[in-house]
Design a protein around this motif. Structure first.
Motif, PDB file in Angstrom:
ATOM      1  N   VAL A  69       0.857  -1.188   0.000  1.00  0.00           N
ATOM      2  CA  VAL A  69       0.000   0.000   0.000  1.00  0.00           C
ATOM      3  C   VAL A  69       0.894   1.239   0.000  1.00  0.00           C
ATOM      4  N   VAL A  70       0.466   2.294  -0.710  1.00  0.00           N
ATOM      5  CA  VAL A  70       1.265   3.520  -0.788  1.00  0.00           C
ATOM      6  C   VAL A  70       1.593   4.021   0.607  1.00  0.00           C
ATOM      7  N   ASP A  71       2.712   4.700   0.698  1.00  0.00           N
ATOM      8  CA  ASP A  71       3.229   5.124   1.998  1.00  0.00           C
ATOM      9  C   ASP A  71       2.283   6.033   2.776  1.00  0.00           C
ATOM     10  N   GLU A  72       1.447   6.806   2.078  1.00  0.00           N
ATOM     11  CA  GLU A  72       0.546   7.738   2.764  1.00  0.00           C
ATOM     12  C   GLU A  72      -0.636   7.055   3.447  1.00  0.00           C
ATOM     13  N   LEU A  73      -0.933   5.847   3.038  1.00  0.00           N
ATOM     14  CA  LEU A  73      -2.079   5.119   3.580  1.00  0.00           C
ATOM     15  C   LEU A  73      -1.597   3.839   4.236  1.00  0.00           C
ATOM     16  N   ARG A  74      -2.274   3.424   5.268  1.00  0.00           N
ATOM     17  CA  ARG A  74      -1.909   2.191   5.965  1.00  0.00           C
ATOM     18  C   ARG A  74      -3.165   1.470   6.430  1.00  0.00           C
ATOM     19  N   PRO A  75      -3.236   0.166   6.209  1.00  0.00           N
ATOM     20  CA  PRO A  75      -4.333  -0.581   6.812  1.00  0.00           C
ATOM     21  C   PRO A  75      -4.228  -0.507   8.339  1.00  0.00           C
TER      22      PRO A  75
END
Length: 194
Positions: A69-75
């Motif tokens: 997942v892109v660095d700006e978003l996190r599960p």
């Protein structure tokens, strides 16, 4: 819980490709983030899916480190992260089982690419009986080369080729084929209000 947000292929693999410079919606990550925040606040299930192509040696090959997942978003803790190997997030994963167990009846889909993995997931979800919302401005795509274009075509050549299908045309076509057939097409603002 009756709603779920499915975040599809918002992963570093796409940003590692030269084609990323042509992305039609530079705000896609921020818009996906708005949907994620709203879904979490509402207590909806958030499911993440990333695309992998093991053994290819490219940016979708997990060994190269971009299938994340892109660095700006996190599960968040407890939010499933599924790895898919085909265009939709259902085939080959336990997504349908997870949605069924959680009592989900409606899904919102977003991510990359507008016409490919996100649209295909919307179609499959509809066929499985889910009420589908397609978050059009929380998706992104790229110009599509003509089928006779060389596989090693540069971005400059892609953009100069008059046979290239523009990203704008791709998005328009996707809206036409989904709306009223497979999904309700909405903007992020329409989905979360405000």
């Amino acid at each position: 819980m009756t709603n779920a947000l499915i975040v599809i292929d918002v992963q570093e693999s796409f940003r590692a490709r030269p084609l990323w410079q042509t992305v039609d919606n530079p705000g896609v990550v921020a818009n996906v983030g708005l949907l994620v925040d709203a879904a979490r606040a509402a207590g909806d299930l958030v499911v993440w899916a990333v695309h992998a192509e093991p053994g290819t040696g490219g940016v979708f090959d997990p060994v190269n480190g971009f299938v994340r997942v892109v660095d700006e978003l996190r599960p968040a803790d407890g939010e499933p992260l599924l790895v898919k190997y085909v265009h939709n997030a259902f085939t080959g994963t336990d997504l349908q089982h997870r949605l069924t167990v959680a009592g989900v009846r409606s899904v919102t889909v977003c991510g990359l690419r507008t016409e490919q993995c996100v649209e295909t997931t919307a179609r499959v979800a509809s066929d499985l009986g889910y009420d589908v919302t397609y978050a059009v401005d929380a998706t992104a795509t790229f110009p599509i080369p003509h089928w006779d274009a060389p596989a090693d075509q540069s971005v400059a050549e892609l953009l100069a080729d008059p046979r290239t299908l523009s990203a704008e045309d791709v998005v328009s076509r996707t809206r036409y084929v989904l709306e009223g057939r497979f999904a309700t097409v909405k903007t992020v603002k329409e989905i979360i209000g405000g």
